[in-house]
Design an enzyme around this catalytic site. Structure first.
Site, PDB file in Angstrom:
ATOM      1  N   ASP A  30       0.849  -1.196   0.000  1.00  0.00           N
ATOM      2  CA  ASP A  30       0.000   0.000   0.000  1.00  0.00           C
ATOM      3  C   ASP A  30       0.887   1.249   0.000  1.00  0.00           C
ATOM      4  O   ASP A  30       1.894   1.316   0.708  1.00  0.00           O
ATOM      5  CB  ASP A  30      -0.914  -0.003   1.234  1.00  0.00           C
ATOM      6  CG  ASP A  30      -2.074   0.953   1.075  1.00  0.00           C
ATOM      7  OD1 ASP A  30      -3.216   0.488   0.926  1.00  0.00           O
ATOM      8  OD2 ASP A  30      -1.835   2.189   1.095  1.00  0.00           O
ATOM      9  N   ASN A  87     -12.978  -3.514   2.270  1.00  0.00           N
ATOM     10  CA  ASN A  87     -13.934  -2.414   2.351  1.00  0.00           C
ATOM     11  C   ASN A  87     -14.899  -2.512   1.172  1.00  0.00           C
ATOM     12  O   ASN A  87     -14.481  -2.823   0.050  1.00  0.00           O
ATOM     13  CB  ASN A  87     -13.210  -1.068   2.332  1.00  0.00           C
ATOM     14  CG  ASN A  87     -12.422  -0.829   3.605  1.00  0.00           C
ATOM     15  OD1 ASN A  87     -12.867  -1.164   4.702  1.00  0.00           O
ATOM     16  ND2 ASN A  87     -11.224  -0.259   3.474  1.00  0.00           N
ATOM     17  N   GLN A  94     -14.393   2.691   1.276  1.00  0.00           N
ATOM     18  CA  GLN A  94     -13.736   2.190   0.050  1.00  0.00           C
ATOM     19  C   GLN A  94     -13.440   3.358  -0.889  1.00  0.00           C
ATOM     20  O   GLN A  94     -14.321   4.156  -1.199  1.00  0.00           O
ATOM     21  CB  GLN A  94     -14.637   1.171  -0.667  1.00  0.00           C
ATOM     22  CG  GLN A  94     -13.949   0.570  -1.905  1.00  0.00           C
ATOM     23  CD  GLN A  94     -14.820  -0.464  -2.633  1.00  0.00           C
ATOM     24  OE1 GLN A  94     -15.983  -0.669  -2.297  1.00  0.00           O
ATOM     25  NE2 GLN A  94     -14.238  -1.094  -3.636  1.00  0.00           N
ATOM     26  N   HIS A 100     -10.219  -5.404  -3.377  1.00  0.00           N
ATOM     27  CA  HIS A 100      -8.878  -5.670  -2.838  1.00  0.00           C
ATOM     28  C   HIS A 100      -8.987  -6.105  -1.390  1.00  0.00           C
ATOM     29  O   HIS A 100      -9.850  -5.634  -0.645  1.00  0.00           O
ATOM     30  CB  HIS A 100      -7.965  -4.443  -2.958  1.00  0.00           C
ATOM     31  CG  HIS A 100      -8.574  -3.168  -2.473  1.00  0.00           C
ATOM     32  ND1 HIS A 100      -9.497  -2.448  -3.215  1.00  0.00           N
ATOM     33  CD2 HIS A 100      -8.422  -2.486  -1.311  1.00  0.00           C
ATOM     34  CE1 HIS A 100      -9.872  -1.380  -2.535  1.00  0.00           C
ATOM     35  NE2 HIS A 100      -9.232  -1.381  -1.365  1.00  0.00           N
ATOM     36  N   HIS A 102      -7.003  -6.000   2.061  1.00  0.00           N
ATOM     37  CA  HIS A 102      -5.887  -5.393   2.800  1.00  0.00           C
ATOM     38  C   HIS A 102      -5.317  -6.470   3.729  1.00  0.00           C
ATOM     39  O   HIS A 102      -6.069  -7.097   4.496  1.00  0.00           O
ATOM     40  CB  HIS A 102      -6.377  -4.252   3.699  1.00  0.00           C
ATOM     41  CG  HIS A 102      -6.922  -3.057   2.984  1.00  0.00           C
ATOM     42  ND1 HIS A 102      -6.185  -1.894   2.795  1.00  0.00           N
ATOM     43  CD2 HIS A 102      -8.135  -2.819   2.431  1.00  0.00           C
ATOM     44  CE1 HIS A 102      -6.939  -1.003   2.173  1.00  0.00           C
ATOM     45  NE2 HIS A 102      -8.116  -1.522   1.933  1.00  0.00           N
TER      46      HIS A 102
HETATM   47  P1  5GP Z   1      -9.803   1.274   0.151  1.00  0.00           P
HETATM   48  O1  5GP Z   1     -10.027   2.473   1.023  1.00  0.00           O
HETATM   49  O2  5GP Z   1     -10.399   1.429  -1.219  1.00  0.00           O
HETATM   50  O3  5GP Z   1     -10.201  -0.025   0.821  1.00  0.00           O
HETATM   51  O4  5GP Z   1      -8.243   1.144  -0.005  1.00  0.00           O
HETATM   52  C1  5GP Z   1      -7.530   1.661  -1.070  1.00  0.00           C
HETATM   53  C2  5GP Z   1      -6.076   1.591  -0.685  1.00  0.00           C
HETATM   54  O5  5GP Z   1      -5.303   1.822  -1.829  1.00  0.00           O
HETATM   55  C3  5GP Z   1      -5.646   2.636   0.353  1.00  0.00           C
HETATM   56  O6  5GP Z   1      -5.107   1.991   1.496  1.00  0.00           O
HETATM   57  C4  5GP Z   1      -4.631   3.483  -0.379  1.00  0.00           C
HETATM   58  O7  5GP Z   1      -3.564   3.915   0.441  1.00  0.00           O
HETATM   59  C5  5GP Z   1      -4.163   2.556  -1.484  1.00  0.00           C
HETATM   60  N1  5GP Z   1      -3.712   3.225  -2.692  1.00  0.00           N
HETATM   61  C6  5GP Z   1      -4.322   4.271  -3.311  1.00  0.00           C
HETATM   62  N2  5GP Z   1      -3.644   4.608  -4.423  1.00  0.00           N
HETATM   63  C7  5GP Z   1      -2.575   3.767  -4.492  1.00  0.00           C
HETATM   64  C8  5GP Z   1      -1.495   3.638  -5.428  1.00  0.00           C
HETATM   65  O8  5GP Z   1      -1.391   4.359  -6.428  1.00  0.00           O
HETATM   66  N3  5GP Z   1      -0.593   2.666  -5.176  1.00  0.00           N
HETATM   67  C9  5GP Z   1      -0.684   1.847  -4.082  1.00  0.00           C
HETATM   68  N4  5GP Z   1       0.281   0.929  -3.930  1.00  0.00           N
HETATM   69  N5  5GP Z   1      -1.688   1.944  -3.188  1.00  0.00           N
HETATM   70  C10 5GP Z   1      -2.616   2.887  -3.389  1.00  0.00           C
END
Ligand code: 5GP
Length: 114
Positions: A30, A87, A94, A100, A102
């Protein structure tokens, strides 16, 4: 054409610190880690969120969890404990609409989650 941020990572259009890859699944660190180990495990195929998955995705969803478990061992957090989070939708926070898992570990975590 890649349709979302994680499709772009799968397509190699955006770089990522990859830790695992096979024909179905990609895992990478992440960009804004919330724990010493914070890895995202995604299917290469676009599924926006868990609520969109169907019975056809049963095997793929199982694989995401098995890869998470394998990576927890690889990262040395299997014995100390780890958390997997998916999420789904606005209330969960999300941000990226490509399903995805985590994988978080390497520190003590609270419950209930915020
Ligand atoms: P969500 O909130 O959708 O469950 O999690 C999305 C995750 O993607 C977040 O923890 C955020 O830090 C991560 N993320 C967002 N953009 C990028 C990116 O460009 N590269 C990587 N490696 N992680 C990302």
């Amino acid at each position: 054409m890649a349709e979302d941020l994680f499709c772009k990572i799968v397509a190699g259009e955006i770089p990522a610190d990859k830790v695992y890859e096979d024909e179905d699944v990609l895992a990478f660190r992440d960009i804004k880690p919330q724990a010493p180990v914070h890895i995202l495990i995604i299917p290469k195929r676009h599924i926006a969120m868990l609520a969109d998955a169907t019975e056809e995705d049963e095997r793929l969803l199982g694989k995401l969890l098995l890869v998470a478990s394998k990576l927890a061992k690889q990262e040395g957090i299997a014995d100390s404990g780890f958390r997997v989070v998916v999420n789904n939708g606005p209330d969960s926070g999300q941000d990226v609409f490509h399903i995805h898992v985590h994988l978080l570990g390497g520190r003590k975590m609270g419950w209930p989650p915020g």
